[in-house]
Scaffold this motif. Structure first.
Motif, mmCIF file in Angstrom:
data_model
loop_
_atom_site.group_PDB
_atom_site.id
_atom_site.type_symbol
_atom_site.label_atom_id
_atom_site.label_comp_id
_atom_site.label_asym_id
_atom_site.label_seq_id
_atom_site.Cartn_x
_atom_site.Cartn_y
_atom_site.Cartn_z
ATOM 1 N N ASP A 59 0.752 -1.427 0.343
ATOM 2 C CA ASP A 59 -0.324 -0.344 0.036
ATOM 3 C C ASP A 59 0.612 1.360 0.149
ATOM 4 O O ASP A 59 0.925 2.408 -0.537
ATOM 5 N N GLN A 60 1.953 1.154 1.039
ATOM 6 C CA GLN A 60 3.033 2.607 0.860
ATOM 7 C C GLN A 60 3.147 2.640 -0.628
ATOM 8 O O GLN A 60 3.180 3.637 -0.778
ATOM 9 N N LEU A 61 3.783 1.955 -1.207
ATOM 10 C CA LEU A 61 4.390 1.407 -2.282
ATOM 11 C C LEU A 61 3.178 2.686 -3.486
ATOM 12 O O LEU A 61 3.938 3.340 -4.442
ATOM 13 N N PHE A 62 2.459 2.215 -3.142
ATOM 14 C CA PHE A 62 1.209 2.741 -4.719
ATOM 15 C C PHE A 62 0.626 3.971 -3.897
ATOM 16 O O PHE A 62 0.781 4.868 -4.670
ATOM 17 N N ALA A 63 0.811 4.084 -2.777
ATOM 18 C CA ALA A 63 0.336 5.709 -2.562
ATOM 19 C C ALA A 63 1.092 6.289 -2.174
ATOM 20 O O ALA A 63 1.120 8.274 -3.537
ATOM 21 N N SER A 64 2.686 5.866 -2.856
ATOM 22 C CA SER A 64 3.974 7.371 -3.495
ATOM 23 C C SER A 64 2.922 7.457 -4.594
ATOM 24 O O SER A 64 3.799 8.667 -5.545
ATOM 25 N N LEU A 65 2.575 5.895 -5.315
ATOM 26 C CA LEU A 65 2.638 6.385 -6.741
ATOM 27 C C LEU A 65 1.357 7.242 -7.200
ATOM 28 O O LEU A 65 1.481 8.239 -8.228
ATOM 29 N N ARG A 66 0.471 7.781 -7.072
ATOM 30 C CA ARG A 66 -0.839 7.696 -6.560
ATOM 31 C C ARG A 66 -0.356 9.866 -6.558
ATOM 32 O O ARG A 66 -0.895 10.561 -6.906
ATOM 33 N N ALA A 67 0.136 9.627 -5.825
ATOM 34 C CA ALA A 67 0.944 11.192 -5.404
ATOM 35 C C ALA A 67 1.938 11.509 -6.649
ATOM 36 O O ALA A 67 2.568 12.656 -5.789
ATOM 37 N N ALA A 68 2.640 10.823 -7.277
ATOM 38 C CA ALA A 68 3.858 11.465 -7.797
ATOM 39 C C ALA A 68 2.914 12.196 -9.304
ATOM 40 O O ALA A 68 2.041 11.668 -9.234
ATOM 41 N N GLU A 69 4.169 13.044 -9.843
ATOM 42 C CA GLU A 69 3.686 14.485 -11.115
ATOM 43 C C GLU A 69 3.402 13.254 -12.448
ATOM 44 O O GLU A 69 1.856 13.250 -12.758
ATOM 45 N N TYR A 87 -4.018 -0.909 -12.388
ATOM 46 C CA TYR A 87 -3.464 -0.894 -11.096
ATOM 47 C C TYR A 87 -4.836 -0.927 -10.105
ATOM 48 O O TYR A 87 -5.377 -0.228 -9.348
ATOM 49 N N TYR A 88 -5.584 -1.728 -10.071
ATOM 50 C CA TYR A 88 -7.430 -1.696 -9.371
ATOM 51 C C TYR A 88 -7.447 -1.524 -7.495
ATOM 52 O O TYR A 88 -7.894 -1.293 -7.169
ATOM 53 N N ASN A 89 -6.383 -2.548 -7.030
ATOM 54 C CA ASN A 89 -5.953 -2.233 -5.834
ATOM 55 C C ASN A 89 -5.451 -0.929 -5.236
ATOM 56 O O ASN A 89 -5.903 -0.626 -4.560
ATOM 57 N N SER A 90 -4.550 -0.216 -6.470
ATOM 58 C CA SER A 90 -4.475 0.752 -6.199
ATOM 59 C C SER A 90 -5.288 2.059 -6.199
ATOM 60 O O SER A 90 -6.227 2.642 -5.274
ATOM 61 N N ALA A 91 -6.159 1.843 -7.107
ATOM 62 C CA ALA A 91 -7.526 2.970 -7.182
ATOM 63 C C ALA A 91 -8.169 2.286 -5.935
ATOM 64 O O ALA A 91 -8.684 3.457 -5.380
ATOM 65 N N ASN A 92 -8.610 1.201 -5.567
ATOM 66 C CA ASN A 92 -9.244 1.323 -4.939
ATOM 67 C C ASN A 92 -9.365 2.010 -3.625
ATOM 68 O O ASN A 92 -9.715 1.292 -2.701
ATOM 69 N N ARG A 93 -7.969 1.980 -3.640
ATOM 70 C CA ARG A 93 -7.019 2.762 -1.767
ATOM 71 C C ARG A 93 -6.804 4.189 -1.966
ATOM 72 O O ARG A 93 -6.648 5.031 -1.523
ATOM 73 N N ASP A 94 -7.260 5.152 -3.057
ATOM 74 C CA ASP A 94 -7.036 6.571 -3.804
ATOM 75 C C ASP A 94 -7.693 7.160 -2.495
ATOM 76 O O ASP A 94 -9.246 7.352 -2.606
ATOM 77 N N GLU A 95 -6.552 8.335 -2.257
ATOM 78 C CA GLU A 95 -7.760 9.334 -0.736
ATOM 79 C C GLU A 95 -8.285 10.309 -1.580
ATOM 80 O O GLU A 95 -9.425 9.931 -0.837
ATOM 81 N N SER A 96 -8.334 10.612 -2.431
ATOM 82 C CA SER A 96 -9.209 11.658 -3.699
ATOM 83 C C SER A 96 -11.056 10.551 -3.834
ATOM 84 O O SER A 96 -12.184 11.439 -4.191
#
Length: 407
Positions: free
Chosen positions: A23-33, A322-331
């Motif tokens: 989860d930490q890695l994908f959070a960093s990917l969502r926050a990247a430019e 990445y559905y797993n990342s989309a399902n953790r999207d803070e927005s």
């Protein structure tokens, strides 16, 4: 971080790590430019799409983000595997739409009603067996039998073939896991060809039998269906069966296994659910699917240059949604890392994102999970996992191989 992430996403070691680390890695990917590019040895590599809205937009635009030549592999399928693996999930319209209509129309009201009854009967039978057996492996004795037996019953597959069917699906899904493929140097393409060939041969034999001797099953309906002058041939039948047993069996099995883990690890949420089971269960099932995301990702290949999320992709680029990342999207999700059985709204991508490839079996999967969990927690309310799950060594499926349970 980017170099570490790029190597991680193509490494099965990363996908075996605890949930928090992934989860930490994908959070960093969502926050990247911009999107992260991940090289793949001897292949073109891919871009990782991690944000909810970008996954949704790509999924709704198959004219640009194509499912061909494959939606389920980071690399193109070997020539000997390609004919077997080209199911609906890895083709685009108009052929995808025609095949989907053929399959959809084959689910007649009578068949749907029979399947619904079968789910209820099987759930009672599974819990009867669990109550008599006592502590056991939840995956083997509870989560696995439900989707496997329902799918095989729908298709008319004989019970004598069940063990070989589950073996084939395990290998296809988790080809890199040594528990499913012995580390003896066996060629990956040869192993996949063997397992796909078995599923196709099983369905070809059954298709020929049903054309001569129709029965009240899905194969009979599929062999008779015709849309715009097109019917399913033996290759189409084999591809559909492979998709159904792999997607329908593995995803529902793993959602059920994650359900027990989540309700054991979150006793407060378990109490909320059991406090009003019938009312809470539908939302809880959606949250289980969101949180576990049994299908982690899908691949798309760009048909032309296109801008998404401020990045210009080029024709031929490969992207992984990445559905797993989309399902953790803070927005999109409040407290996305919390497991909340009352979460509402819950617009998750646990069955895929919006678009033509949204899971055809989502309704059946929801019913199987709901009916079995209701039966389990009504009759065995103290059911719990007694140790952490043993996870599959795979990236495509968030799989659980074994999970000890007691009550």
């Amino acid at each position: 971080m980017p170099s570490i992430a790029a190597s991680s996403l193509v490494s099965l070691d990363f996908w075996s790590k605890p949930q928090d680390e992934r989860d930490q890695l994908f959070a960093s990917l969502r926050a990247a430019e911009g999107p992260l590019f991940c090289p793949v040895p001897d292949e073109p590599g891919f871009y990782a799409i991690a944000r909810y809205e970008e996954v949704a937009e790509a999924s709704r635009n198959p004219q640009v983000f194509s499912s061909q030549p494959t939606a389920v592999s980071l690399v193109d399928p070997p020539p000997q595997v390609a004919p077997y693996s080209g199911s609906m999930i890895s083709i685009d319209d108009p052929r995808h739409a025609r095949l989907r209509r053929i399959v959809s129309r084959s689910f007649t009201p009578r068949l749907v009603q029979r399947v619904a009854g079968d789910v209820a009967v099987l759930a009672r039978h599974i819990v009867d067996g669990l109550a008599e057996r006592g502590p056991c492996d939840f995956v083997e004795h509870v989560a696995m039998p439900m989707p496997l037996q329902i799918i095989c019953s729908m298709m008319g597959i004989p019970e004598s073939a069940y063990d070989d069917v589950i073996d084939a699906t395990n290998v296809i899904i988790a080809i890199g896991d040594p528990d499913y493929v012995s580390p003896d140097g066996a060629d990956r393409a040869a192993v996949l060809t063997e397992k796909f060939s078995f599923l196709h041969a099983l369905m070809a034999d059954l298709g020929r039998l049903r054309r001569e001797n129709p029965a009240d099953d899905l194969v009979t309906a599929l062999t008779r269906a015709n849309v715009d002058g097109e019917a399913l041939d033996d290759l189409d039948l084999g591809r559909f069966f492979s998709l159904l047993v792999v997607a329908g069996n593995e995803t529902t099995r793993n959602a059920l296994s994650h359900a027990l883990t989540l309700l054991t690890d979150n006793p407060g949420q378990r109490d909320v659910l059991l406090g009003n089971l019938d009312v809470r269960l539908p939302a809880a099932v959606e949250e289980i699917v969101r949180y576990s995301t049994p299908v982690t990702w899908m691949r798309r290949t760009l048909t032309r240059d296109h801008e998404l999320g401020g990045h210009v992709y080029r024709a031929g680029d490969r992207v992984i949604l990445y559905y797993n990342s989309a399902n953790r999207d803070e927005s999109v999700f409040k407290d996305p890392h919390a497991f909340d059985v009352a979460r509402s709204p819950n617009p998750h991508f646990g069955f895929g994102a919006p678009g033509p490839h949204f899971c055809l079996g989502a309704h059946l999967a929801r019913r199987e999970i709901t009916v079995l969990l209701r039966e389990l927690y009504t009759r065995l309310p103290t059911l719990h996992a007694t140790a952490p799950p043993v996870r599959q060594r795979a990236s495509f499926i968030n799989g659980i191989k074994s999970l000890p349970c007691a009550f």
